[in-house]
Structures are given as C-alpha cells and as structure tokens.
Motif scaffolding. Sequence first.
Motif, short mmCIF file in Angstrom:
data_model
loop_
_atom_site.label_atom_id
_atom_site.label_comp_id
_atom_site.label_asym_id
_atom_site.label_seq_id
_atom_site.Cartn_x
_atom_site.Cartn_y
_atom_site.Cartn_z
N THR A 104 0.82 -1.20 0.00
CA THR A 104 0.00 0.00 0.00
C THR A 104 0.85 1.25 0.00
N VAL A 105 0.47 2.18 -0.88
CA VAL A 105 1.04 3.53 -0.91
C VAL A 105 -0.13 4.47 -0.69
N ALA A 106 0.08 5.49 0.12
CA ALA A 106 -0.98 6.46 0.39
C ALA A 106 -0.55 7.85 -0.05
N VAL A 107 -1.53 8.61 -0.50
CA VAL A 107 -1.33 10.04 -0.67
C VAL A 107 -1.63 10.66 0.69
N ARG A 108 -0.63 11.33 1.23
CA ARG A 108 -0.82 12.04 2.51
C ARG A 108 -1.18 13.48 2.18
N LEU A 109 -2.38 13.89 2.59
CA LEU A 109 -2.84 15.26 2.40
C LEU A 109 -2.70 16.00 3.72
N GLN A 110 -1.87 17.03 3.72
CA GLN A 110 -1.69 17.84 4.92
C GLN A 110 -2.40 19.17 4.69
N HIS A 111 -3.45 19.39 5.48
CA HIS A 111 -4.31 20.56 5.33
C HIS A 111 -3.88 21.66 6.30
N GLU A 112 -3.87 22.89 5.82
CA GLU A 112 -3.68 24.03 6.71
C GLU A 112 -4.93 24.12 7.60
N PRO A 113 -4.83 24.76 8.77
CA PRO A 113 -6.00 24.90 9.64
C PRO A 113 -7.20 25.50 8.89
N ASP A 143 -7.97 1.24 -6.77
CA ASP A 143 -8.71 2.45 -6.44
C ASP A 143 -8.32 2.94 -5.05
N ILE A 144 -8.65 4.18 -4.76
CA ILE A 144 -8.43 4.70 -3.42
C ILE A 144 -9.30 3.90 -2.44
N GLU A 145 -8.70 3.46 -1.36
CA GLU A 145 -9.44 2.79 -0.28
C GLU A 145 -9.81 3.90 0.71
N TRP A 146 -10.96 4.52 0.47
CA TRP A 146 -11.34 5.75 1.16
C TRP A 146 -11.45 5.55 2.67
N PRO A 147 -10.69 6.35 3.44
CA PRO A 147 -10.83 6.32 4.90
C PRO A 147 -12.19 6.88 5.30
N THR A 148 -12.61 6.56 6.50
CA THR A 148 -13.85 7.11 7.02
C THR A 148 -13.74 8.63 7.07
N PRO A 149 -14.68 9.34 6.43
CA PRO A 149 -14.59 10.80 6.41
C PRO A 149 -15.16 11.43 7.67
N LYS A 150 -14.97 12.72 7.75
CA LYS A 150 -15.58 13.51 8.82
C LYS A 150 -16.68 14.37 8.20
N LEU A 151 -17.63 14.74 9.01
CA LEU A 151 -18.64 15.68 8.59
C LEU A 151 -17.97 17.05 8.55
N VAL A 152 -17.95 17.68 7.39
CA VAL A 152 -17.27 18.96 7.24
C VAL A 152 -18.28 20.09 7.45
N ARG A 153 -17.90 21.04 8.27
CA ARG A 153 -18.75 22.20 8.57
C ARG A 153 -17.99 23.48 8.26
N ALA A 196 -4.61 13.59 6.35
CA ALA A 196 -5.41 12.45 5.89
C ALA A 196 -4.56 11.59 4.97
N PHE A 197 -4.79 10.29 5.03
CA PHE A 197 -4.09 9.34 4.16
C PHE A 197 -5.11 8.67 3.24
N LEU A 198 -4.85 8.69 1.93
CA LEU A 198 -5.70 8.02 0.94
C LEU A 198 -4.92 6.83 0.39
N ILE A 205 -1.79 5.01 8.42
CA ILE A 205 -2.43 4.85 7.11
C ILE A 205 -3.59 3.88 7.21
N LEU A 206 -3.37 2.74 7.84
CA LEU A 206 -4.39 1.70 7.89
C LEU A 206 -5.46 1.93 8.96
N ALA A 207 -5.14 2.73 9.99
CA ALA A 207 -6.07 2.94 11.10
C ALA A 207 -7.35 3.66 10.69
N ALA A 208 -7.28 4.52 9.70
CA ALA A 208 -8.44 5.32 9.32
C ALA A 208 -9.40 4.59 8.37
#
Length: 166
Positions: free
Chosen positions: A19-28, A57-67, A82-84, A142-145
């Motif tokens: 497994t290889v993941a795209v790590r997305l690092q978001h600014e606050p 395909d991307i093994e989509w991690p559980t998302p969060k409700l975005v507000r 986030a890791f995809l 990576i795998l925990a999410a």
Amino acid sequence: VQATLVSTETSVQPGRPFTVAVRLQHEPHWHTYWINPGTGYPTAIEWELPDGWTAGDIEWPTPKLVRDRQGSITGHGYEETAFLPVLITPSANTQPGTTVSLKATVDWLMCADVCIPGGGESTLELPVRAEPPQPTPERERILAALPKPVRELQGTASRKDDTITL
C-alpha cells in the motif's frame, strides 16, 4: 493542502502487493472531499508506474462531517492530515537490487471560506528487495483510518403494499 506519497513498507518485493498512500496535509480550517462529497468533488489520483505495475482504487478512509465556520454542514471529507491508501501491485519481473519510482498526480478541491481547485505531483522511490519488506512508521496511521467491517450484523426486509419494513 500539500500532497506527498508514503508507503506502508520500506521496500518492494517483486509481485507482492503493498500500500502507498497520498498524505494530504491541510492548513487549519481547510478541507478536501471524500468519494461521496456532498458538495465539492473527491480527490483524484493518476499514477505513473513502472511497466507491468498496477494501482487499485483509493481505499477511502472514514470521512468527517465537514462544517463551515458558521457550523453549517458542507459535505464529507478530511481535515488536518489524511491518508488516501491505494494498493499497488508490482510486476513479478521487477528486479531485486534496483530502485523503483512511483509518481502520482493528485487533484483536489480545497475549501475553507472559499473553494479552490488544487493539485500537485509527488514521487516516491523505493528499493526492490527479494526478502519481505519491513513496515514503515506511517503504516499504522495509514491503515487505522480505513473503515472496519461490521461483524455479525443481520437484517431482514419485507414489503406489504406500499410499506417496506426493515
């Protein structure tokens, strides 16, 4: 949002999926979207791999409700880090003692108070070895999410006239 590639393993073994993941690092206060975003569009990955290699395909991690900042729901997605994950299958003909280069072009929609399309390229080089690889420090994160299967869930459904009972 910054994208980088990370592996769950320290090396590649010919023919053995990893497994290889795209790590997305978001600014606050910034987020990107899940496969079923609600609004916006999901992150997409286009792979450039050695001959004979495949990417799932991307093994989509559980998302969060975005507000938004007012508390209104704007969709489903990811904030902070986030890791995809994607399952990569190397060719059985890959030669131990070499180094392989995996390249991903990643496109996303990043939103805070406004939404802006984003994207970038990231490359990951890994050694090819005959022996089984060791896990990387990122493996557990990576795998925990990833969603966990629900065990022993059963249900029934019936229909009578215009009524469906679950």
